[in-house]
Structure formats: C-alpha cells, structure tokens
Design a protein around this motif. Structure first.
Motif, short mmCIF file in Angstrom:
data_model
loop_
_atom_site.label_atom_id
_atom_site.label_comp_id
_atom_site.label_asym_id
_atom_site.label_seq_id
_atom_site.Cartn_x
_atom_site.Cartn_y
_atom_site.Cartn_z
N ALA A 1 -28.06 -38.13 20.90
CA ALA A 1 -26.77 -37.55 20.50
C ALA A 1 -27.01 -36.19 19.84
O ALA A 1 -27.99 -36.00 19.10
N VAL A 2 -26.12 -35.25 20.11
CA VAL A 2 -26.26 -33.90 19.55
C VAL A 2 -26.22 -33.96 18.03
O VAL A 2 -26.98 -33.29 17.33
N SER A 3 -25.33 -34.74 17.49
CA SER A 3 -25.26 -34.93 16.04
C SER A 3 -25.02 -36.40 15.76
O SER A 3 -24.32 -37.08 16.51
N ARG A 4 -25.64 -36.91 14.68
CA ARG A 4 -25.51 -38.33 14.36
C ARG A 4 -24.96 -38.51 12.96
O ARG A 4 -25.46 -37.90 12.00
N SER A 5 -23.97 -39.40 12.83
CA SER A 5 -23.42 -39.74 11.53
C SER A 5 -24.30 -40.81 10.89
O SER A 5 -25.21 -41.35 11.52
N LYS A 6 -24.01 -41.13 9.63
CA LYS A 6 -24.76 -42.19 8.94
C LYS A 6 -24.58 -43.52 9.66
O LYS A 6 -25.54 -44.30 9.81
N ASP A 7 -23.36 -43.80 10.13
CA ASP A 7 -23.11 -45.04 10.87
C ASP A 7 -23.95 -45.09 12.14
O ASP A 7 -24.48 -46.15 12.51
N MET A 8 -24.06 -43.95 12.80
CA MET A 8 -24.85 -43.90 14.03
C MET A 8 -26.33 -44.11 13.74
O MET A 8 -27.04 -44.79 14.50
#
Length: 237
Positions: free
Chosen positions: A133-140
C-alpha cells in the motif's frame, strides 16, 4: 469459488479495536492434561511430583480431577458446536482472528478441507495489498501483523495436522496390537525397535481413555492409562 477481488483494502479492517494481536503458536506436546483445562502447567519438579502423587493416592482428588476434565470437555464441545463457520475465505479469516489461541488446533482440524489453495491465495492477496500500500494507517499496520502471524500459524498447523492424520492410521493398528497382546511389555519393546511409538499413539490412547471415563468403564480406562504410561516411558528412554 474464486477468491474475491479487493478494491478497497479498508473494507477488511475490523472496528474491534480491543481484539488482541493474533500471535498464537501451534505447539505439539504430550502431557497428562490433554485438554489443558488446568491452564499452564505447574513449574518445578517438586510441584509436578506432588500433584501427581496426590492424584495417585487420593481417590477423591482423582475423581474430582476427572470430573473437572469431563465438565470442561463438555463445555468446550457445546461452545464449539455453537460457533458458526463462514463459507468464504474472507469470512474464515475473521473467524480465525476471533478464535481463542487454545482453540486454534481444533479449528484447523475442523476447517482443514477449507484451508486449501484458494484460501491461502486469498490470504496472500490481502497480505500483498497491505504490504505494498502507498500509505498505511495504524489499523492497516496492525492488520498486517495479524495476518502475517495467522499465515505462519496456519501453514505450520495444517502441516502438523496432515502429518498427524497420516500417523493416526498407523497408530490405530499399533493400539490394536498392544491391546490384544498377551505380553504388552514385549510388544512395546518390539515396537520401539520399529519406531512405532509416537505422539499419535498417545493421542489415540488419550481419546480412548477419555471415552472410557465418559461411559464409566473404569477398568478399561485404568488399563489404558497404564499402557499410556508404559508407552511414554519407552518413548523417552
């Protein structure tokens, strides 16, 4: 059934923020508490020896322990039957993430036909989407850690299960040979030479012992418990 395409990876992230990270480990071990109902084993040689001696000498303690085992087995059986297993790979993933670590071996055995190439392809596909993924959140990030741990556990678990199933076929033949033998000790020594004593035989004995207790066949249970002790002795010599 083809693996579902993921068009929006965020749709797979649960809002159950309190769920602990999936970090169980498949452990194949042999112990006299096969259901693990007493929790972690007592540590130290003295504690283990004292508890074993109490069970051997105290009939009330032994009966209470056996009753506790049967009650816990029944509770787990009822809880297992109440769980509804999803039909889709993504549903099974969520189901396993929500499964208690101590129940994973049971679920791997129950779901083995569904833990197939299609399932692992779907799991790898979602892992790939998260990793790249280009950007990942904390959930990801949390989801990625959970799924990576799940993949490792399921790969090890299915391999162990398949091996155990193969060994159980031989174990049934071995158990029949022992139970019909006129000289159990001689038979066991012969089986040691042919490397026929293994964890699968112990597992089969545990199941037969539990079943004998369940139908109140105390004499048969006692005999098989002696056989189990002898098998364990020769396995560890």
């Amino acid at each position: 059934m083809a693996a579902l395409s993921i068009t929006n990876s965020s749709m797979f992230f649960s809002t159950r923020s309190r769920r602990s990270t999936f970090r169980p480990k498949i452990i194949c071990s042999v112990a006299w508490d096969p259901e693990g109902i007493l929790g972690p084993p007592q540590t130290g040689h003295i504690a283990r020896t004292e508890f074993k001696r109490r069970l051997e000498k105290d009939a009330d303690a032994r009966e209470a322990f056996q009753r506790q085992v049967l009650e816990e087995q029944e509770r787990r059986r009822a809880a297992r039957e109440a769980r509804v297993v999803p039909d889709t790979p993504e549903g099974i993933i969520e189901y396993l993430l929500d499964t208690e670590a101590r129940e994973l071996e049971f679920e791997i055995a129950r779901l083995r036909p569904r833990l197939n190439k299609e399932f692992f392809s779907h799991l790898k596909f979602e892992l790939g989407q998260l990793r790249f993924a280009v950007s990942r959140s904390k959930d990801m990030e949390d989801r990625l850690i959970e799924l990576e741990a799940m993949e490792k556990v399921l790969m090890e678990g299915t391999e162990a299960y398949d091996k155990l199933q193969s060994e159980l076929i031989t174990a049934k033949e071995s158990l029949a040979k022992i139970l019909t033998s006129k000289d159990v000790k001689a038979t066991l020594l012969e089986m040691v030479e042919h490397n026929e004593l293994n964890r699968s035989l112990l597992t089969l004995l545990d199941e037969n012992i539990a079943n004998a207790h369940m139908v109140d066949q105390k004499q048969a249970a006692a005999f098989m418990e002696k056989v189990r002790s002898a098998v364990l002795k020769y396995m560890t010599v």
